[in-house]
Design an enzyme around this catalytic site. Structure first.
Site, PDB file in Angstrom:
ATOM      1  N   TYR A 109       0.722  -1.267  -0.042  1.00 44.11           N
ATOM      2  CA  TYR A 109       0.079  -0.125   0.114  1.00 44.11           C
ATOM      3  C   TYR A 109       0.813   1.405  -0.114  1.00 44.11           C
ATOM      4  CZ  TYR A 109      -3.980  -2.808   1.307  1.00 44.11           C
ATOM      5  OH  TYR A 109      -5.070  -3.706   1.491  1.00 44.11           O
ATOM      6  N   TYR A 148       0.061  -9.950   0.434  1.00 43.65           N
ATOM      7  CA  TYR A 148       1.129  -9.397   1.361  1.00 43.65           C
ATOM      8  C   TYR A 148       1.197  -9.943   2.707  1.00 43.65           C
ATOM      9  CZ  TYR A 148      -3.087  -6.583   2.994  1.00 43.65           C
ATOM     10  OH  TYR A 148      -4.210  -6.148   3.326  1.00 43.65           O
ATOM     11  N   ARG A 158      -2.317 -12.044   3.319  1.00 49.30           N
ATOM     12  CA  ARG A 158      -3.632 -11.886   2.901  1.00 49.30           C
ATOM     13  C   ARG A 158      -3.916 -12.108   1.505  1.00 49.30           C
ATOM     14  NH1 ARG A 158      -7.653  -8.653   4.402  1.00 49.30           N
ATOM     15  NH2 ARG A 158      -8.585 -10.545   3.680  1.00 49.30           N
ATOM     16  N   HIS A 161      -6.893  -8.748  -2.611  1.00 48.69           N
ATOM     17  CA  HIS A 161      -8.332  -8.268  -2.443  1.00 48.69           C
ATOM     18  C   HIS A 161      -8.483  -6.760  -2.697  1.00 48.69           C
ATOM     19  CE1 HIS A 161      -6.311  -7.653   1.398  1.00 48.69           C
ATOM     20  NE2 HIS A 161      -7.077  -6.759   1.508  1.00 48.69           N
ATOM     21  N   HIS A 163     -10.601  -3.323  -1.442  1.00 48.62           N
ATOM     22  CA  HIS A 163     -11.570  -2.871  -0.554  1.00 48.62           C
ATOM     23  C   HIS A 163     -12.567  -1.862  -1.159  1.00 48.62           C
ATOM     24  CE1 HIS A 163      -9.262  -3.905   3.207  1.00 48.62           C
ATOM     25  NE2 HIS A 163      -8.356  -3.814   2.511  1.00 48.62           N
TER      26      HIS A 163
END
Length: 244
Positions: A109, A148, A158, A161, A163
């Site tokens: 991110y 990640y 994870r 995906h 959000h």
């Protein structure tokens, strides 16, 4: 007429067959922030239900296309993510502000708290938004996010995906969920995905659509979001985001 008039507001039962429990032991941070006291209903007055306005005038020309927000192209597999926002009776929900945020193709991110050693992409912010059309449709162009690590348990990763945040007519009318990709090998060890009741998990997984794939350009994934009813998309509490 006796007595005083009383404001009665609608309430909606949290469906345990669709939504994850607020305290999910496998998802460790929920033990620190799930509510331990009965919830208190705060009446929404005129300010809360009418403003600020979230209409199309606040959407930029490239807000829906995360691959064209910088001078150069981001690294990764381009994808089109599209679908409809529907109510519990299958009716389209128009004029809903839909926002997304995600990691880049390397699983990182653009956030000061994300320090794991994957490369930042100077041409990718990972944030987009759009408004549903009269038929409840939305569309984003982006890159497929990478997996990640997140230190929830031993060797925890994870699944890929995106959000989603959906607004109604004001900031008090907000729902948050996550969209996953088909056949991800990390599903089995992810406590966030598995906190959702098994019968409802498939509603969080997008569907590959060859017909909407753009030749020599981008793969396409369909993800419909149903707000209530037996086919409702599982939603999170607003303060339960696992990432940035």
């Amino acid at each position: 007429m006796t007595g005083q008039a009383r404001l009665v507001l609608p309430s909606y039962r949290r469906d345990p067959d669709s939504h994850p429990p607020l305290d999910s032991p496998g998802y460790r941070s929920t033990s620190l922030r799930h509510p331990r006291q009965p919830l208190v209903l705060l009446p929404h007055l005129l300010t809360e239900v009418t403003g600020p306005l979230l209409g199309p005038g606040r959407i930029g020309e490239l807000d829906h296309d995360l691959t064209r927000q910088h001078a150069g192209e981001p690294v990764g597999q381009r994808i089109v993510v599209f679908g409809r926002v529907l109510d519990g009776d299958g009716r389209p929900v128009p004029d809903s502000l839909v926002e997304i945020w995600q990691a880049n193709a390397g699983g990182r991110y653009r956030h000061t708290a994300d320090r794991w050693p994957a490369a930042l992409d100077p041409h990718f912010d990972g944030v987009g938004r759009t408004v549903t059309d009269p038929l409840g449709r939305y569309e984003f162009v982006t890159v497929k996010p990478g997996a990640y690590p997140w230190r929830n348990h031993d060797n925890a990763w994870r699944p890929a995906h995106i959000h989603f945040s959906l607004f109604g007519r004001s900031f008090t009318q907000r729902l948050i969920t996550q969209m996953y990709f088909p056949d991800d090998p990390l599903f089995g060890q992810d406590p966030i995905f598995n906190s959702v009741p098994e019968a409802a998990r498939r509603r969080l997984v997008s569907r590959f659509d060859l017909g909407r794939t753009r030749p020599e350009w981008a793969l396409a994934f369909e993800f419909d979001i149903v707000l209530r009813g037996s086919a409702a998309t599982p939603f999170e509490e607003e303060d339960e985001d696992d990432d940035h």
